[in-house]
Design a protein around this motif. Structure first.
Motif, PDB file in Angstrom:
ATOM      1  N   TRP A   5      -0.535  -5.644 -10.884  1.00 57.84           N
ATOM      2  CA  TRP A   5      -1.426  -4.575 -11.331  1.00 57.84           C
ATOM      3  C   TRP A   5      -0.644  -3.411 -11.950  1.00 57.84           C
ATOM      4  CZ3 TRP A   5      -5.412  -3.854  -6.728  1.00 57.84           C
ATOM      5  CH2 TRP A   5      -6.157  -5.033  -6.588  1.00 57.84           C
ATOM      6  N   TYR A  17      -2.517  -3.139  -3.062  1.00 53.41           N
ATOM      7  CA  TYR A  17      -2.380  -3.523  -4.469  1.00 53.41           C
ATOM      8  C   TYR A  17      -1.221  -4.511  -4.580  1.00 53.41           C
ATOM      9  CZ  TYR A  17       1.574  -0.304  -4.413  1.00 53.41           C
ATOM     10  OH  TYR A  17       2.769   0.310  -4.108  1.00 53.41           O
ATOM     11  N   SER A  73       0.859  -1.184   0.000  1.00 52.92           N
ATOM     12  CA  SER A  73       0.000   0.000   0.000  1.00 52.92           C
ATOM     13  C   SER A  73       0.894   1.232   0.000  1.00 52.92           C
ATOM     14  CB  SER A  73      -0.958   0.018   1.191  1.00 52.92           C
ATOM     15  OG  SER A  73      -0.253   0.191   2.400  1.00 52.92           O
ATOM     16  N   THR A 102      -5.218   3.624  -6.380  1.00 54.33           N
ATOM     17  CA  THR A 102      -5.565   2.804  -5.215  1.00 54.33           C
ATOM     18  C   THR A 102      -6.263   3.573  -4.102  1.00 54.33           C
ATOM     19  OG1 THR A 102      -3.485   3.183  -4.013  1.00 54.33           O
ATOM     20  CG2 THR A 102      -3.513   1.405  -5.667  1.00 54.33           C
TER      21      THR A 102
END
Length: 297
Positions: free
Chosen positions: A247, A243, A212, A238
């Motif tokens: 990604w 995440y 994060s 985000t």
């Protein structure tokens, strides 16, 4: 108290989460790549109108939490596996968090049953004014009746808009905490269960593939332009929720590692049962009411 619009977003997220969770047993099969399970879950969340609130966790046997597959790994679901799939849905920042454990073909049935019944009994006790420790006591006692142990250093958690873990924790054991659940607040209740011979503790492994980003701006003046650009992209995408590297474009991975080293990105180590004992999990998200709770997942 929550406004009606907030209830609508939460219920929408919960409806999607429930629908996807119910499809998970059909995805988890012996010989399947764990990455394909995670990707299928995330794709269905999007297809049904939500966004993943965090990378889908696919945790096998003694792996308890924070594992999401990456393309560089080739994790195949083995015969007799105990597979925990933890998923979250975000709608306009409002989050529903839920999990299910699947035994293959019917492995560790009682461990799964203990987790599910601990969750069910905990939910029955929830209403405004109940102490979080009382919920933990119910979870602890339900699991104990099976001869198993709760994972005492994992807990449920309060959820707020764009914040997955905050505020009051919901323990899985008896504690002396006096904090009480409040009406209109959102909590994820998630018992973790291990065998009677297990330690009842998880430890951090050396593997990290969930992250994060800090939303605080006091780091920004220490970053190079390309680092700051990636940081801004991550913040925008985000909003501070977790995440994973898959990604992000692969060519940005080395740049991302620099953000980790500079402390603007936090990594969450994969958590494993200390003795290698199997772990089962069950989870629902609830809204606390004066006379009970609403299970949205």
């Amino acid at each position: 108290m929550l406004r009606e619009e907030e209830y609508q977003h939460l219920r929408a997220a919960g409806k999607i989460a429930r629908r996807v969770r119910e499809e998970v047993p059909g995805l988890v099969r012996e010989g399947v790549d764990a990455l394909s399970i995670a990707q299928a879950v995330e794709e269905r969340i999007i297809e049904y109108g939500g966004r993943p609130a965090f990378p889908c966790n696919v945790c096998i046997d003694s792996v308890a939490a924070h594992f999401t597959p990456t393309p560089s790994e080739n994790i195949i679901i083995p015969k007799g596996a105990l597979v925990k799939v933890d998923l979250g849905v975000e709608c306009e920042g409002y989050i529903a968090d839920t999990a299910i454990t699947v035994g293959l073909p019917n492995s560790q049935v009682r461990l799964i049953e203990a987790a599910e019944n601990a969750l069910k009994n905990a939910i029955k006790t929830i209403r405004a004014g109940v102490r979080a420790s009382d919920v933990g006591a119910v979870i602890n006692d339900t699991i104990g009746k099976y001869g198993f142990k709760p994972i005492r250093n994992l807990s449920g958690h309060e959820i707020r808009r764009y914040i997955l873990h905050t505020g009051t924790s919901i323990p899985n054991v008896r504690t002396k905490e006096t904090l009480k659940l409040e009406s209109g607040r959102i909590y994820a209740i998630e018992p973790f269960v291990t065998s009677g011979s297990g330690s009842g503790l998880v430890i951090s492994s050396n593997s990290v593939n969930i992250f994060s980003v800090s939303m605080e701006r006091n780091y920004d003046d220490r970053l190079l332009t390309e680092e700051l650009n990636l940081l801004r992209t991550l913040r925008e995408y985000t909003r501070g929720l977790p995440y994973t590297l898959r990604w992000i474009e692969k060519e940005k991975w080395q740049l991302h590692e620099k953000l980790v080293k500079k402390g603007v990105v936090r990594g969450y180590p994969v958590l494993v049962e200390k003795t290698g004992a199997p772990v089962a999990q069950a989870e629902h998200t609830v809204i606390v009411l004066e006379d009970g709770c609403e299970v949205i997942t």
